[in-house]
Design an enzyme around this catalytic site. Structure first.
Site, PDB file in Angstrom:
ATOM      1  N   ASP A 181       5.335   1.707   2.473  1.00  0.00           N
ATOM      2  CA  ASP A 181       5.983   0.549   1.862  1.00  0.00           C
ATOM      3  C   ASP A 181       6.855  -0.219   2.854  1.00  0.00           C
ATOM      4  O   ASP A 181       6.652  -0.119   4.062  1.00  0.00           O
ATOM      5  CB  ASP A 181       6.790   1.012   0.639  1.00  0.00           C
ATOM      6  CG  ASP A 181       6.699   0.013  -0.490  1.00  0.00           C
ATOM      7  OD1 ASP A 181       7.172  -1.121  -0.314  1.00  0.00           O
ATOM      8  OD2 ASP A 181       6.129   0.345  -1.541  1.00  0.00           O
ATOM      9  N   HIS A 221      11.202  -3.121  -2.470  1.00  0.00           N
ATOM     10  CA  HIS A 221      10.013  -2.539  -3.104  1.00  0.00           C
ATOM     11  C   HIS A 221       9.877  -1.039  -2.819  1.00  0.00           C
ATOM     12  O   HIS A 221       9.657  -0.236  -3.725  1.00  0.00           O
ATOM     13  CB  HIS A 221       8.795  -3.326  -2.597  1.00  0.00           C
ATOM     14  CG  HIS A 221       7.516  -3.016  -3.284  1.00  0.00           C
ATOM     15  ND1 HIS A 221       6.559  -2.193  -2.726  1.00  0.00           N
ATOM     16  CD2 HIS A 221       7.002  -3.421  -4.465  1.00  0.00           C
ATOM     17  CE1 HIS A 221       5.509  -2.126  -3.537  1.00  0.00           C
ATOM     18  NE2 HIS A 221       5.755  -2.859  -4.603  1.00  0.00           N
ATOM     19  N   SER A 395       2.492  -1.691  -9.152  1.00  0.00           N
ATOM     20  CA  SER A 395       3.391  -1.088  -8.162  1.00  0.00           C
ATOM     21  C   SER A 395       4.229   0.027  -8.768  1.00  0.00           C
ATOM     22  O   SER A 395       4.554   0.992  -8.090  1.00  0.00           O
ATOM     23  CB  SER A 395       4.384  -2.135  -7.644  1.00  0.00           C
ATOM     24  OG  SER A 395       3.901  -2.744  -6.493  1.00  0.00           O
TER      25      SER A 395
END
Ligand SMILES: *[C@@H]1O[C@H](CO)[C@@H](O)[C@H](O)[C@H]1NC(C)=O
Ligand SMILES: *[C@@H]1O[C@H](CO)[C@@H](O)[C@H](O)[C@H]1NC(C)=O
Ligand SMILES: *[C@@H]1O[C@H](CO)[C@@H](O)[C@H](O)[C@H]1NC(C)=O
Ligand SMILES: *[C@@H]1O[C@H](CO)[C@@H](O)[C@H](O)[C@H]1NC(C)=O
Length: 608
Positions: A181, A221, A395
């Site tokens: 990520d 994220h 996600s």
């Protein structure tokens, strides 16, 4: 701040000797990954580089025959050699393949903007809620973790059934999960004890520090995905991770230039330490992209399942993608469609397939995530030592699946990468999900939907089956060439049919099926493809994609994948039907070769 530096310092000491990374400088197109035939030594590689006027940069760790070369600028090639110049490396007989690096566009699969929702299906979930497990955590947002069964006003079925697993003392201990990520805030109070520097790396900067870019809203994220898996429990901070005693790391590879070498390196990082790799990103979900892992990323996945976890195989979990509203289909994303990845879609808090969650025949399962604006979302850690109850998209689903698999691996560390897939297929549940989502019973009696896979993951069922599971027999592979059949009626309806006859008996219990498809066409998005098995299961392996106007080499050995016929006996005739919904008449210019690849076992997998 002070503390963070100490951690970084420790991390560097631990890792500096283990890694030899390398950061490519722009422009990327001067770099080539080169695989030499057979076993190759440095000397061979040096010779090939020099002979073709490249600079030898390095050998790629963990691969016997793959090297990085850099093209020498013209002025560096001696005058006498000018005429021999740069020949394509592929033309050197010692070269197996050569792959020029280029920038890859990769998107994170959370939702930045909500499209307006046109889903108005009536939910029909079970409403006889009885709370059988008492909430036991003091974390401030535990009440918001509806998908872990806490909110007494929600139906019992609407959760991932993790509490019975915790009651058995299984919480992810000794299992190591890495998110691929944009970084992880490892000094976050709700992550710090579970953070594992040994399974973390920063490929953007090529150092051991995967901290997100400071003051960058856009790099939350990774921290969000990591928290879903491994937020600490009972520390009054944020919520509770699904596997709250697992070890969490981050392989930072988003947030800079992405290229094949970087992706492959990330997918193979710490192969001897990482159990589960969780990816919530991929090629653009815009309904027109068709992109597979590069040649090196593909090798890295193959090496991961062959050598990871001491030969049991690394577990790769993948978000199916958020492009459903744009008519995207995850079989056009070669990462999700790989047999080595577990493709995870999303269901919302009404038990519906989420409006953004891409469907395709490689979707294996779903976990909960956000629905529309007013629905409940996913609770997790956020950057700035904060928390959020608003993590979204596919996600958010892939890390929940990774967390449940971590629980299963604690219960039975001997599961192979294929065992994990078998157990998901058999333990996922359809019950809490709405009934309208293209469910179909396959020839082995398993219910499957291209939107919801084999259903919602059920952590307790997953762990129970994991404990009783016997290692699956060796994987067998069969390849069958297709032949086009001519039929006047098909010509009228713009349909083409290809048949495949599987007449061997080596595989009697199917796992994955691939159709390796080549065709030239004038409008790729107008084509739909259906695969029928000998048991009569018809699976959509490609939906029409209204935004995809690509023409020319529409499919170049593209591997469409399906798990819909899992456990069926593949013996007999398979049929691929290609329907053209354009009004062109001659949309498809040529077809072939087309090959069916069957994966499975001779004997049925079993439990003890
Ligand atoms: C969101 O879902 C709820 C419940 O299903 C529904 O009442 C509402 O209209 C939806 N909102 C939008 C913007 O579609
Ligand atoms: C519990 O669920 C109800 C119904 O969806 C919702 O309105 C409420 O906000 C939830 N409570 C919490 C604490 O999340
Ligand atoms: C895993 O395999 C090892 C060696 O084959 C065996 O000793 C051990 O009992 C197994 N563990 C479980 C939980 O099945
Ligand atoms: C199947 O097709 C491939 C290439 O398309 C070819 O190399 C192979 O020989 C064919 N196999 C058979 C059994 O015809």
């Amino acid at each position: 701040m002070c503390f963070r530096n100490v951690v970084v310092f420790m991390v560097s000491i631990l890792l500096i000797s283990l890694i030899d990374g390398f950061k490519l400088n722009a422009p990327l197109d001067k770099y080539f990954l080169v695989a030499l035939k057979d076993y190759s030594s440095f000397v061979d590689a040096l010779q090939v580089a020099r002979h073709n006027h490249y600079k030898f940069v390095k050998k790629i760790d963990g691969f016997q025959n793959i090297f990085l070369f850099e093209k020498l600028p013209e002025w560096k090639i001696g005058y006498g050699n000018k005429r021999s110049g740069h020949k394509p490396l592929q033309e050197d007989s010692r070269v197996l393949w050569a792959s020029q690096q280029k920038i890859l566009q990769r998107d994170k699969r959370d939702l930045i903007n909500y499209d307006e929702d046109d889903y108005n299906e009536i939910e029909d979930h079970n409403s006889n809620y009885k709370q059988t497990h008492q909430p036991t955590f003091n974390d401030e947002l535990w009440e918001h973790q509806w998908y872990m069964s806490t909110n007494s006003s929600l139906p019992k079925a609407l959760n991932l059934n993790v509490l019975p697993v915790y009651a058995k003392g299984i919480t992810g201990r000794n299992v190591r999960v890495a998110v691929l990520d944009d970084g992880i805030e490892y000094d976050h109070e709700d992550l710090i004890q579970n953070y594992d520097p040994q399974i973390s790396w920063n490929y953007n900067e090529d150092n051991a520090d995967p901290y997100p870019k400071p003051d960058d809203d856009d790099s939350s994220h990774g921290t969000r995905c990591a928290g879903e898996i491994a937020m600490m429990a009972n520390n009054k901070k944020c919520g509770v991770g699904i596997a709250f005693n697992s070890r969490i790391g981050c392989i930072k590879m988003l947030g800079g230039l992405v290229y094949d070498l970087l992706e492959g390196s990330s997918l193979g990082f710490g192969l001897d330490k990482v159990d589960i790799y969780s990816s919530s990103w991929g090629p653009m979900d815009n309904g027109q992209t068709m992109e597979a892992p590069g040649i090196f990323a593909k090798e890295a996945l193959e090496r991961g399942v062959a050598l990871g976890r001491r030969g049991l195989g690394s577990i790769y979990v993948w978000a199916s993608g958020n492009g459903r509203k744009k008519g995207d289909n995850c079989n056009c994303d070669g990462y999700a469609a790989s047999i080595y990845t577990i493709t995870v879609g999303s269901a919302d808090d009404k038990g519906r397939g989420a409006w953004y969650s891409e469907k395709c025949a490689s979707v294996m399962t779903v976990t909960y995530s956000s629905g529309n604006d007013s629905d409940q979302m996913i609770t997790t850690t956020d950057v700035g030592n904060s928390c959020t109850v608003q993590h979204t998209g596919t996600s958010a689903s892939a890390p929940l699946a990774a967390g449940i698999i971590a629980l299963g691996l604690e219960a039975n560390p001997n599961l192979s990468w294929r065992d994990v897939q078998h157990i998901i297929v058999r333990s996922a549940t359809r019950e809490p999900l709405t009934k309208g989502d293209d469910w179909q019973k396959n020839g082995a009696g398993l219910m499957y939907s291209t939107k919801l896979g084999f259903g919602l993951m059920d952590a307790d069922a997953f762990v129970n089956l994991a404990q009783r599971w016997r290692t699956v027999p060796k994987q067998k592979i069969a390849k069958v060439n297709g032949s086009l059949i001519e039929n006047p009626a098909d010509a009228l309806s713009n349909t083409k049919r290809i048949i495949f006859a599987y007449t061997a008996k080596t595989i009697r219990h199917l796992e994955h099926v691939q159709v390796i498809f080549t065709a030239t066409c004038q409008c790729r998005g107008a084509l739909e493809m259906y695969l029928s098995s000998p048991s009569g299961t018809q699976t959509t392996i490609l939906d029409r994609r209204p935004r995809d106007f690509y023409a020319d080499n529409c499919f170049d050995s593209w591997p469409f994948m399906s798990v819909a016929t899992w456990s069926e006996n593949p013996y007999g005739q398979w049929q691929l039907e290609i329907r053209d919904s354009s009004s062109m008449g001659n949309n498809i210019r040529s077809i072939g070769p087309v090959q069916l690849v069957l994966y499975g076992t001779t004997h049925a997998p079993s439990t003890t």
